[in-house]
Design an enzyme around this catalytic site. Structure first.
Site, PDB file in Angstrom:
ATOM      1  CB  ILE A 100       8.315  -7.509  -4.377  1.00 35.11           C
ATOM      2  CG1 ILE A 100       9.317  -6.356  -4.313  1.00 35.11           C
ATOM      3  CG2 ILE A 100       8.956  -8.763  -4.943  1.00 35.11           C
ATOM      4  CD1 ILE A 100      10.509  -6.643  -3.412  1.00 35.11           C
ATOM      5  CG  ASP A 144       3.080   8.079   2.369  1.00 35.57           C
ATOM      6  OD1 ASP A 144       1.903   8.051   2.779  1.00 35.57           O
ATOM      7  OD2 ASP A 144       3.434   7.519   1.323  1.00 35.57           O
ATOM      8  CE  LYS A 150      11.044   1.450  -1.462  1.00 31.62           C
ATOM      9  NZ  LYS A 150      10.300   2.217  -0.481  1.00 31.62           N
TER      10      LYS A 150
END
Length: 667
Positions: A362, A482, A385
């Site tokens: 995804i 980030d 993840k």
């Protein structure tokens, strides 16, 4: 390596050190690198070459009849010759370039990809492709593929649109008209080139295409043995020049690799062995000097042998003690985080993601892939993840995880668990049904849901709230590093959830800021972060400002203009509209005016204030949250974007701006 294996390895190595004639065999290794976009790292820019928005410009837009010349060189020399096997490496390179001009009747002379023993190769402007010197054409040594856009009779050019191979001369060994494959080098379109040399076949092929799909047939094929030219270490790069024209030569991406080195074989034994017979030289009486030499050698080995075993035992003891300590630390850290996220088994996550099947992906990122996990026992849905980086420092991983596990905020994607097995790192998060802000913000309204003005305001406030928590309210300050729309998830009610916090730090725990920087995303990174590689809360504020502008305008931080090859920087574009008194025109056109103009103006000014080039002028995230909640007055934003000069004379415009440009030279 486990201590027991290390000891066995050292014990095995000891006799080998005295078996071979030479204790060390140097293996020539292949080289590879990839620049999907460019920064100032690992590159030398000479002459008029410059960096702008992740793209290298080799020449500058000059007023006629001025000329321009520039060179880009990869900093590290590449080993093309294996001394042991006397084999020259094969190589392949792929890059995308444009050759454009504001005046269709005035073009430069073209560009080259070159290999040279000199890392200061810079040729003259004019018809020399930035490769050779006008005063001494034989001065620079090079092997180059030229993409020539000017007919120059001095070098026997066939036309003004050809590709050729040059060796120490601008007179091509062989050249081909690019129009044979319908390629117009001067079209201004993005062109991708593949250059492949195979040393075993002694052939060099050049492929060209307007797409990223390599054509089946090369445009240029040359039978040539390059082993005589690629000796030892060689530098690789690009050059270009103009001659009284306004030509712009740009390189947008570049990858390179060498291959074809054979494994190094052990040196042959001094005796010739065939069957059971051994041929040895005739016996010759040994001299006294030879006997003395053997005695000295024996004495040396007698001393070195015990010393070597002592070192082996010391190393074995040190490694064993260190491993025992690490196991204790790991055990303590596991105990600390048991109250928070749970430790999943690899088998459990493997089953929930259908063996990490591609249909369950995804999301993708620099760290690896994100998978949708459905746990059969509970029916719960999560996001897993999976890092593509192997890691041996499990202790360090757990130490970082213990910090993240303690974070609690309504605008954070909550960490549910983790797994560190089979050399992989797996993090389990809440599943966000509305996906990432990036996907939802930039999809066409006809293909999905358009984010309303109230959704966008809620995203701006929620993101500011969670950053204030990370920067000022946590027991230990957390710098995200980030922040971008693809790392902001949306829950079922379109509330923002910041994800990937600390993930880059987890993955690059022992690496320098340079490694973190090269993994960043151009357009979101603060100028001082690009220059010095040091992340602070003000670099997070800059990234937040870019996200806010992206949310308000519906445009990406850096995007190509419609029907043009020009790259537009979002910050510069909005600041330009502010200077013209038209900032409200920056609002996303897809909203069709369905927003409060004063609130939109405030949001755009907040974004610009956060994206100020000077970090000292940026507000704190706490002040931003107060402004968005109407608890403080907006910050005054200058009508013209301020410029910023670093101590090393590198200006911010070289990194993120479309306005001013200045030369960068690194050695």
């Amino acid at each position: 390596m486990p201590p027991r294996n290390l000891l066995v390895f050292l014990l095995f190595l000891f006799p080998l050190l005295f078996t071979f004639d030479s204790p060390f065999i140097i293996l020539a290794e292949s080289t590879s690198f990839n620049f999907p976009f460019f920064t100032v790292r690992n590159l030398t820019l000479l002459g008029d070459s410059h960096l702008k928005n992740g793209v290298i410009g080799l020449t500058r837009e000059t007023a006629v009849p001025s000329s321009s010349s520039g060179t880009l060189i990869y900093n590290h020399p590449i080993h093309f010759l294996d001394q042991d096997s006397n084999i020259t490496a094969s190589f392949s390179t792929t890059f995308s370039f444009t050759i454009d001009s504001v005046d269709p009747t005035s073009f430069g002379d073209g560009l080259t990809f070159f290999l040279s023993p000199d890392n200061q190769t810079l040729g003259s402007s004019g018809g020399y492709l930035g490769l050779a010197n006008s005063s001494d054409l034989a001065k620079n040594k090079f092997l180059a593929i030229e993409f020539d856009t000017k007919l120059d009779t001095r070098f026997n050019d066939s036309n003004d649109n050809h590709v050729g191979l040059d060796v120490n001369s601008l007179n091509s060994i062989k050249a081909t008209d690019a129009l044979l494959q319908d390629i117009d080098l001067k079209s201004g379109n993005l062109i991708t080139a593949w250059i492949v040399y195979k040393n075993d076949l002694r052939v060099l092929n050049v492929f060209l295409s307007y797409s990223t799909i390599k054509p089946p047939t090369p445009l240029l094929s040359v039978d040539i043995d390059l082993s005589g030219y690629l000796k030892g270490y060689v530098f690789v790069g690009f050059s270009a020049s103009t001659e009284g024209s306004t030509g712009i030569h740009s390189i947008e991406n570049w990858s390179f690799k060498t291959f074809g080195f054979l494994p190094v074989r052990p040196r042959s034994h001094p005796h010739n062995v065939s069957g059971s017979s051994v041929t040895v030289p005739s016996a010759v009486p040994a001299s006294n000097s030879t006997n003395k030499h053997h005695k000295r050698l024996g004495l040396g080995l007698g001393i070195a042998g015990p010393a070597f075993f002592f070192v082996v035992l010391a190393v074995f003891g040190y490694v064993s003690v260190k491993k025992w300590k690490d196991m204790r630390i790991e055990k303590n850290l596991k105990a600390e985080i048991l109250a928070g996220p749970r430790e999943f088994s690899y088998k459990e996550l493997y089953a929930a993601t259908r063996g990490f099947h591609s249909s369950r992906i995804i999301g993708r990122g620099a760290f690896g892939n994100v998978y949708k996990a459905i746990f059969a026992s509970s029916g719960c849905v999560s996001a897993v993840k999976r890092s593509k980086h192997s890691r041996e420092g499990k202790t360090e991983f757990l130490a970082e995880l213990s910090i993240i596990a303690g974070l609690r905020h309504k605008n954070l994607v909550q960490l549910q668990g983790w797994c560190a097995e089979k050399g992989e790192l797996l993090l389990v998060y809440e599943f966000m049904p509305n996906g990432s802000l990036d996907t939802l913000l930039h999809q066409h309204p006809e293909n999905g849901l358009l984010l309303t003005w109230s959704h966008r305001q809620n995203i701006a406030v929620g993101l500011a709230s969670v950053l204030a928590y990370l920067h000022q309210e946590c027991e230990q300050q957390v710098i995200h590093r980030d922040i971008k729309t693809s790392n902001i998830m949306l829950d079922g009610n379109f509330n923002p959830r910041l994800g990937d916090f600390g993930l880059a730090r987890l993955m690059d725990h022992d690496k320098s800021p340079v490694s973190t920087l090269t993994a960043g995303t151009m357009g979101y990174l603060a100028p001082e972060y690009l220059q010095y590689g040091k992340a602070t809360e003000k670099t997070d504020v800059f990234s937040y400002g870019v996200v806010i502008l992206e949310v308000a305008c519906g445009r990406r931080p850096i995007e190509r203009e419609v029907n043009s090859q020009k790259m537009v920087n979002l910050i510069d574009w909005v600041w330009g509209l502010l200077g013209e008194g038209r900032i409200i025109e920056a609002a996303d056109k897809r909203l069709k005016g369905d927003f409060n103009e004063e609130e939109m103006r405030k949001l755009l000014l907040v974004g610009l204030s956060c994206a100020h080039p000077d970090s000292a002028e940026r507000p704190s995230i706490r002040r931003i949250l107060q402004i968005l909640n109407n608890e403080a007055d907006p910050i005054a934003v200058p009508k013209m974007k301020p410029s910023l000069t670093f101590s090393c004379s590198l200006t911010v415009e070289d990194i993120v701006s479309d306005d001013e440009e200045s030369k960068i030279t690194q050695s």
